[in-house]
Design a protein around this motif. Structure first.
Motif, mmCIF file in Angstrom:
data_model
loop_
_atom_site.group_PDB
_atom_site.id
_atom_site.type_symbol
_atom_site.label_atom_id
_atom_site.label_comp_id
_atom_site.label_asym_id
_atom_site.label_seq_id
_atom_site.Cartn_x
_atom_site.Cartn_y
_atom_site.Cartn_z
ATOM 1 N N ASP A 5 0.944 -1.119 0.060
ATOM 2 C CA ASP A 5 -0.110 -0.040 0.089
ATOM 3 C C ASP A 5 0.981 1.262 0.071
ATOM 4 O O ASP A 5 2.121 1.173 0.004
ATOM 5 C CB ASP A 5 -1.009 0.090 1.132
ATOM 6 C CG ASP A 5 -0.428 0.042 2.579
ATOM 7 O OD1 ASP A 5 0.752 0.544 2.548
ATOM 8 O OD2 ASP A 5 -0.840 -0.254 3.435
ATOM 9 N N GLU A 6 0.283 2.364 -0.051
ATOM 10 C CA GLU A 6 0.906 3.706 -0.156
ATOM 11 C C GLU A 6 1.916 3.766 1.255
ATOM 12 O O GLU A 6 3.143 4.486 0.989
ATOM 13 C CB GLU A 6 0.019 4.943 -0.100
ATOM 14 C CG GLU A 6 0.721 6.101 -0.636
ATOM 15 C CD GLU A 6 1.333 6.086 -1.922
ATOM 16 O OE1 GLU A 6 2.311 6.606 -2.257
ATOM 17 O OE2 GLU A 6 0.868 5.419 -2.777
ATOM 18 N N THR A 7 1.552 3.379 2.340
ATOM 19 C CA THR A 7 2.554 3.470 3.693
ATOM 20 C C THR A 7 3.771 2.671 3.264
ATOM 21 O O THR A 7 4.919 3.044 3.554
ATOM 22 C CB THR A 7 1.853 2.910 4.592
ATOM 23 O OG1 THR A 7 0.736 3.684 5.141
ATOM 24 C CG2 THR A 7 2.647 3.048 6.035
ATOM 25 N N ASP A 8 3.652 1.274 2.785
ATOM 26 C CA ASP A 8 4.894 0.492 2.437
ATOM 27 C C ASP A 8 5.731 1.221 1.271
ATOM 28 O O ASP A 8 6.951 1.223 1.442
ATOM 29 C CB ASP A 8 4.303 -0.857 1.816
ATOM 30 C CG ASP A 8 3.711 -1.611 2.805
ATOM 31 O OD1 ASP A 8 4.073 -1.639 3.974
ATOM 32 O OD2 ASP A 8 2.539 -2.195 2.269
ATOM 33 N N LEU A 9 5.060 1.748 0.273
ATOM 34 C CA LEU A 9 5.929 2.468 -0.748
ATOM 35 C C LEU A 9 6.721 3.633 0.047
ATOM 36 O O LEU A 9 7.709 3.918 -0.371
ATOM 37 C CB LEU A 9 5.085 2.796 -1.927
ATOM 38 C CG LEU A 9 4.565 1.774 -2.528
ATOM 39 C CD1 LEU A 9 3.353 2.236 -3.841
ATOM 40 C CD2 LEU A 9 5.819 0.939 -3.475
ATOM 41 N N ASP A 10 5.981 4.510 0.796
ATOM 42 C CA ASP A 10 6.563 5.650 1.642
ATOM 43 C C ASP A 10 7.771 5.266 2.218
ATOM 44 O O ASP A 10 8.823 5.751 2.197
ATOM 45 C CB ASP A 10 5.592 6.234 2.620
ATOM 46 C CG ASP A 10 4.453 7.036 1.613
ATOM 47 O OD1 ASP A 10 4.673 7.336 0.635
ATOM 48 O OD2 ASP A 10 3.375 7.424 2.381
ATOM 49 N N ARG A 13 10.582 4.182 -0.042
ATOM 50 C CA ARG A 13 11.259 5.598 -0.617
ATOM 51 C C ARG A 13 12.085 6.106 0.229
ATOM 52 O O ARG A 13 13.076 6.754 -0.064
ATOM 53 C CB ARG A 13 9.950 6.424 -1.150
ATOM 54 C CG ARG A 13 9.401 6.223 -2.319
ATOM 55 C CD ARG A 13 8.235 6.985 -2.718
ATOM 56 N NE ARG A 13 7.412 6.562 -3.609
ATOM 57 C CZ ARG A 13 6.068 6.273 -3.376
ATOM 58 N NH1 ARG A 13 5.778 6.630 -2.223
ATOM 59 N NH2 ARG A 13 5.427 5.684 -4.193
ATOM 60 N N SER A 158 12.503 3.189 -5.995
ATOM 61 C CA SER A 158 10.890 3.292 -6.594
ATOM 62 C C SER A 158 10.839 4.125 -7.698
ATOM 63 O O SER A 158 11.759 5.020 -8.051
ATOM 64 C CB SER A 158 10.097 3.627 -5.586
ATOM 65 O OG SER A 158 10.419 4.845 -5.257
ATOM 66 N N GLY A 160 8.225 6.323 -7.918
ATOM 67 C CA GLY A 160 7.794 7.507 -7.575
ATOM 68 C C GLY A 160 7.919 8.419 -6.945
ATOM 69 O O GLY A 160 8.897 8.276 -5.865
#
Length: 160
Positions: A5-10, A13, A158, A160
């Motif tokens: 999810d977005e938290t994992d991607l944050d 990053r 990543s 993004g």
């Protein structure tokens, strides 16, 4: 398979260039992202268990630490004992990396790779002799490939 999810991607990053060099790096990442330390650590462990993060470890710059002789030792070891002996070699304090790799016969008979570092060529030669003693009669041949420059070491990046 884990869905990121977005938290994992944050988290990915924030850590892709390395963890902060502080006594509590996970707390620093958590504060940066507005999360708790436990959330950051739990998610990173889950990503590691799922194979999304391969490993978390220190990547030193050996040259800055005074280790100017860095050699990838390569060994020809019988396949039936390579796992046992590779584990012993990998546990030596002066071996930073140890891998089992496929041979590429007839040109490349080597299947065990072990990276060593020394401040002098003599240091590395002694380390190679030590590995040879550990391998004993299973050592069917070896060579060493010395690095001539440090390559940029990076992990996941990543988009993004």
């Amino acid at each position: 398979m884990m869905i990121l999810d977005e938290t994992d991607l944050d988290i990915m990053r924030a850590t892709q260039a390395g963890l902060p060099l502080t006594p509590e790096p996970y707390q620093c990442v958590a504060e940066q992202l507005g999360l708790t330390t436990e959330v950051v650590m739990t998610r990173m462990i889950a990503m590691q268990e799922q194979g999304i993060i391969r490993r978390i470890g220190v990547i030193p710059n050996h040259y800055k630490l005074g280790y100017h002789f860095n050699g990838m030792t390569v060994w020809n070891i019988p396949d039936d004992v390579i796992d046992k002996l590779g584990e012993k070699v990998g546990q030596l304090e002066f071996v930073s990396h140890c891998y089992h790799r496929p041979r590429h016969l007839p040109e490349w008979p080597y299947n065990l790779f072990a990276m060593v570092h020394g401040k002098t060529r003599e240091d590395v030669d002694q380390q190679i002799q030590h590995i040879a003693r550990v391998l004993g009669d299973a050592n069917l041949g070896c060579d060493v490939l010395y690095s001539t420059k440090i390559l940029k070491k990076t992990g996941f990046r990543s988009r993004g």
